[in-house]
Each structure stands twice: as C-alpha cells, then as structure tokens.
Design a protein around this motif. Structure first.
Motif, PDB file in Angstrom:
ATOM      1  N   VAL A  83     134.560  60.817  -9.635  1.00  0.00           N
ATOM      2  CA  VAL A  83     135.002  59.485 -10.050  1.00  0.00           C
ATOM      3  C   VAL A  83     136.478  59.320  -9.712  1.00  0.00           C
ATOM      4  O   VAL A  83     137.217  60.306  -9.538  1.00  0.00           O
ATOM      5  CB  VAL A  83     134.800  59.256 -11.570  1.00  0.00           C
ATOM      6  N   LYS A  95     140.961  52.334 -15.805  1.00  0.00           N
ATOM      7  CA  LYS A  95     139.975  51.936 -14.790  1.00  0.00           C
ATOM      8  C   LYS A  95     139.213  53.172 -14.335  1.00  0.00           C
ATOM      9  O   LYS A  95     139.819  54.232 -14.107  1.00  0.00           O
ATOM     10  CB  LYS A  95     140.653  51.275 -13.594  1.00  0.00           C
ATOM     11  N   TYR A  97     136.385  54.230 -11.411  1.00  0.00           N
ATOM     12  CA  TYR A  97     135.672  53.809 -10.211  1.00  0.00           C
ATOM     13  C   TYR A  97     134.539  54.791  -9.937  1.00  0.00           C
ATOM     14  O   TYR A  97     134.768  56.001  -9.841  1.00  0.00           O
ATOM     15  CB  TYR A  97     136.613  53.774  -9.009  1.00  0.00           C
ATOM     16  N   ASN A  99     132.558  54.181  -7.253  1.00  0.00           N
ATOM     17  CA  ASN A  99     132.320  54.038  -5.826  1.00  0.00           C
ATOM     18  C   ASN A  99     132.882  55.253  -5.078  1.00  0.00           C
ATOM     19  O   ASN A  99     133.852  55.876  -5.496  1.00  0.00           O
ATOM     20  CB  ASN A  99     132.984  52.774  -5.282  1.00  0.00           C
ATOM     21  N   ILE A 102     137.385  53.900  -2.339  1.00  0.00           N
ATOM     22  CA  ILE A 102     138.174  53.033  -3.203  1.00  0.00           C
ATOM     23  C   ILE A 102     139.516  52.759  -2.532  1.00  0.00           C
ATOM     24  O   ILE A 102     140.249  53.691  -2.196  1.00  0.00           O
ATOM     25  CB  ILE A 102     138.415  53.689  -4.576  1.00  0.00           C
ATOM     26  N   ASN A 104     142.578  51.885  -3.434  1.00  0.00           N
ATOM     27  CA  ASN A 104     143.590  51.744  -4.476  1.00  0.00           C
ATOM     28  C   ASN A 104     144.465  53.006  -4.456  1.00  0.00           C
ATOM     29  O   ASN A 104     143.994  54.095  -4.771  1.00  0.00           O
ATOM     30  CB  ASN A 104     142.931  51.566  -5.845  1.00  0.00           C
ATOM     31  N   VAL A 107     144.704  55.575  -7.531  1.00  0.00           N
ATOM     32  CA  VAL A 107     143.519  56.257  -8.034  1.00  0.00           C
ATOM     33  C   VAL A 107     143.696  57.771  -7.984  1.00  0.00           C
ATOM     34  O   VAL A 107     144.159  58.331  -6.985  1.00  0.00           O
ATOM     35  CB  VAL A 107     142.274  55.842  -7.218  1.00  0.00           C
ATOM     36  N   ILE A 143     134.844  49.899 -16.071  1.00  0.00           N
ATOM     37  CA  ILE A 143     134.128  50.698 -15.082  1.00  0.00           C
ATOM     38  C   ILE A 143     133.790  49.805 -13.890  1.00  0.00           C
ATOM     39  O   ILE A 143     133.268  48.699 -14.060  1.00  0.00           O
ATOM     40  CB  ILE A 143     132.840  51.294 -15.676  1.00  0.00           C
ATOM     41  N   TYR A 144     134.092  50.272 -12.683  1.00  0.00           N
ATOM     42  CA  TYR A 144     133.808  49.519 -11.458  1.00  0.00           C
ATOM     43  C   TYR A 144     132.732  50.259 -10.679  1.00  0.00           C
ATOM     44  O   TYR A 144     132.872  51.439 -10.372  1.00  0.00           O
ATOM     45  CB  TYR A 144     135.066  49.399 -10.600  1.00  0.00           C
ATOM     46  N   GLU A 145     131.664  49.541 -10.367  1.00  0.00           N
ATOM     47  CA  GLU A 145     130.575  50.140  -9.600  1.00  0.00           C
ATOM     48  C   GLU A 145     129.879  49.077  -8.773  1.00  0.00           C
ATOM     49  O   GLU A 145     129.353  48.090  -9.311  1.00  0.00           O
ATOM     50  CB  GLU A 145     129.567  50.830 -10.521  1.00  0.00           C
ATOM     51  N   GLU A 149     131.916  44.861 -12.670  1.00  0.00           N
ATOM     52  CA  GLU A 149     132.863  45.342 -13.665  1.00  0.00           C
ATOM     53  C   GLU A 149     132.180  45.396 -15.028  1.00  0.00           C
ATOM     54  O   GLU A 149     131.556  44.425 -15.457  1.00  0.00           O
ATOM     55  CB  GLU A 149     134.075  44.411 -13.755  1.00  0.00           C
TER      56      GLU A 149
END
Length: 419
Positions: A83, A95, A97, A99, A102, A104, A107, A143-145, A149
């Motif tokens: 993650v 946050k 993620y 995915n 990412i 960002n 992260v 949580i981003y998936e 969101e």
C-alpha cells in the motif's frame, strides 16, 4: 406527461422521507452515513457533503441509506499487501492508496505486516528500506482504490457499535417518517380544502336500486340502521358494505318526521370481496378549522393504518387475493386516475401511499425494515446478535423472493391494464 411528473414527485417524496428518517436517526446515534440514495442502479446525480454521498439513481423504485459497518464495507489490509500512505502534519496516515501505480511524490510505500482500520487505527509494515515501521491512522483517513474514495469508519462510528435501541430506532425511523408525512399531508388537506362534515344526508338516490325502491329521497338524514344510531356518512356506508344481500331496516328523518324503510343491499364484488350497496350518493360539505384539521390529520392517519393492516390480515387468511395487489405499474395507473379529480384527491392518495409504504416496510420479512427489527428482537431475547454472515444470507434470500413477488405483481398489473 402530467401523470409521469405527478408519479415521480409523489413516489420520490415518499421514498425521500422514508430514507430521511433512517438518515436523521443514524446521524443522531453517531453512525456514519456513507450514502443517501434515491433510486437504484447507475447514478444520475451525485454530490458529496462531508462524509455522505447524496445520489439520485436511474431506477425510481425506492432508495437506501448506506450506513458504515452494515454491508461489510470495511477494508482489511492483509499481510504482504503493498500500500501507499500519505502522512499529515501529526505523522498520522491520512491517505491510503491501494493502487499499484500512484502519481504522488509524498507517498510512502509499505508491505503490510498488520493493520487495523476500525478499532486500533494503525498500519504496520516494511518500508522500502526493509525497516518495520508503524503509523497511527487518522480517524478521517481516506482510502483510494480504482478511482474510488472511501472514508474509513472507526468502530465507534459503525452501525454495529451502537446500543440495540439506537440501531432499532435508526431502522424503525423510516416507516415512522412515512406515517408522519401522511399526517402532515392530511393536515394540509384539512387546512387548505377544509374538513368534510361527514353528515349522513343523502344527496341523490339512483334509480332502480334498493334505496330507490324503498322510497328514499335526496335530503333524507340517516338516523339508524338495524337499531344502530348513525352520526356520520362514513359510519352509514361502513354498515351497508358489511351487509350484502341481507335485509335491513333504515330509519331516516324527512321534514321532521321519522320514516322506517326496508331494503336489501345489492352485492358488489371488488378484489374478491363482497360489499353491500343500496344506490345513494353523498355530497360532502366542508368546514375550515385549524384545530379540526389537526384532529383530521391524526384520525385519518390512524384510520388508514388500521384499514391497511385489516387488508393484510385478509390477505393472510385468503379473503383477499394476491392478484389484487399492485406494483409500480398499478400505482402509476392509480395515480393517473387520482390526478383527474384534482390536487386534493392526489394529495389524499399520496398520504395513503405513504402509510402503505411504511406498513409494507414493517412486515417481518427478510430484507425489509421489519425483518431487521425481528433480528434485533431476537438479539434482545438471546443477549447477543445473530452472526452477520447468516443474517446477510437470510436478507439476500429475502431480496430474491421480493424480486420474484415484484415480477409477479407487475405482470398482473400489465395484464390488468393493457390486455
């Protein structure tokens, strides 16, 4: 087109108030509401405000309030899962993620060793240097998936964390708000249109009917039926309807004189039921009074709740045929008919539909509010809740059976109105 608009406004309002009851009492109990939806299926409109997504969906046949913890919506991070996390100024994870890729620069990537996003609120794992690190998770972490969101739901914000009474009230509030809405609709009718005096005075006698043959005339005031004193027109019609094919004696007052007439009500069959009818018409007079309007709102609501429960009892005992039930098509056609008689008739119909929706949802059937309340009752007696997976399976089967019933009822409507 007018009927379509009337149907959407009426049905949409009933669903909105039903779900509003769930929503308000869930919020009052401190439960996180993830979504407030009107309709089912794909979203037409979606607006997020704080932690709740408000949506209008394409199929206008209901709605729902999705509460945190109800539908196994918590995310479980298993050991070995990779993650990405972003920390806030307090070094808490804000946050998460899920995915693989990412974009960002802030992260931090972890290979999860253990995590709890519900009670202890932490993530522990190995960073890119192979060091075991542990971070606390913010209560407002997202949580981003796959472009979605999801706000995490700490256990104290979840449905199951609340006392039994709070959970039961959050479920019961939906039908309760339908009854409250009906009261206010009847109240509005009373204030705007006036209260029918309900005096037992005959406005017209139809030729070649039992009343005509017995000598009844327009202007006659009904005093008694088979020894029962009559004060209201609704009382009079109720007595007549219960005596199909039975000889009765009716006392009327005409020009200050009491007259006794003997007649036998004709038998009318409606929805498999037999009703008596003698062939007289009523022309109600109305009076406006705020106090009586309040009384009218309350009594009409109680009266219709009683009538619908009586019909359900007749359905269970076989005195009322399932073929007489109506689904969305039948409700649409009935709305079309009611619209022809004006706004107050349409409002009255909306109030009856609201009560009907409330009572139907209170039936102790899986997937309905009443079914969930039944599980709460079982929990209160047993002292602990039913296993979530078993309860979920029962509700799933209930949904399937309700879908079958909806198909049968809709097919009956189509045959009734279009063939």
């Amino acid at each position: 087109m007018e009927t379509v608009i009337a149907f959407i406004i009426i049905f949409g309002s009933l669903v909105f108030f039903h779900e509003l009851g769930h929503f308000l009492f869930a919020k009052k109990a401190g439960i996180m509401v993830r979504e407030f939806a009107i309709g089912f299926g794909p979203k037409i409109l979606a607006i997020r405000k704080k932690e709740t997504l408000y949506t209008i969906r394409i199929l206008p046949f209901g709605g729902y309030v999705r509460m945190a913890g109800e539908d196994f919506d918590s995310v479980e991070l298993l050991p070995g899962y990779r993650v990405g996390v972003v920390l806030n100024d307090s070094d808490e994870v804000e946050k998460i993620y899920l995915n693989r890729e990412i974009a960002n620069p802030n992260v931090l990537f972890l290979e999860t060793e253990s995590a709890d996003l519900s009670k202890e609120l932490y993530i522990e794992g190995y960073d890119e240097d192979g060091q075991l690190v542990r971070y606390n998770v913010s209560r407002e972490a997202i949580i981003y998936e796959k472009g979605q969101e999801t706000l995490i739901a700490p256990y104290d914000r979840q449905f199951d964390s609340k006392p039994l009474g709070s959970r039961a009230m959050a479920i019961f509030a939906g039908p309760l708000f339908n009854f409250i809405l009906s009261f206010f609709i009847f109240l509005a009718i009373g204030l705007l249109n006036g209260i029918p005096k309900d005096e037992p005075i005959i406005a017209e006698v139809v030729k070649d009917t039992p009343a005509y043959a017995a000598g009844m005339e327009a202007g006659d005031r009904i005093k008694e039926v088979d020894g029962t004193v009559v004060d209201k027109w609704s009382q009079f019609t109720g007595i007549i309807q219960e005596k199909p094919g039975e000889k009765i004696q009716v006392k009327v007052e005409r020009a200050g004189e009491l007259l006794t007439m003997t007649m036998t009500p004709s038998t009318i069959v409606d929805s498999g039921q037999e009703f008596g009818q003698i062939g007289v018409k009523y022309a109600p007079e109305y009076e406006k009074s705020p106090l009586k309007a309040l009384q009218y709102g309350a009594t009409e609501t109680v009266n219709w709740i009683t009538r619908i429960f009586e019909l359900l009892g007749m359905l269970v005992t076989g005195k009322f045929s399932i073929d007489a039930l109506s689904g969305p098509v039948g409700i649409y056609k009935a709305t079309e008919e009611m619209a022809r008689f004006g706004i107050f008739t349409l409002m009255n119909w909306a109030a009856i539909l609201s009560i009907n929706l409330g009572i139907m949802n209170l039936l102790p059937l899986p997937a309905l509010d009443g079914g969930r309340l039944l599980f709460f009752l079982y929990e209160a007696v047993r002292g602990k809740p039913v296993d979530k997976q078993k309860e979920g399976m029962v509700h799933f089967v209930g949904i399937m059976l309700l879908m079958v019933l909806m198909v049968v009822v809709t097919w009956n409507d189509i045959q009734r109105f279009f063939f």
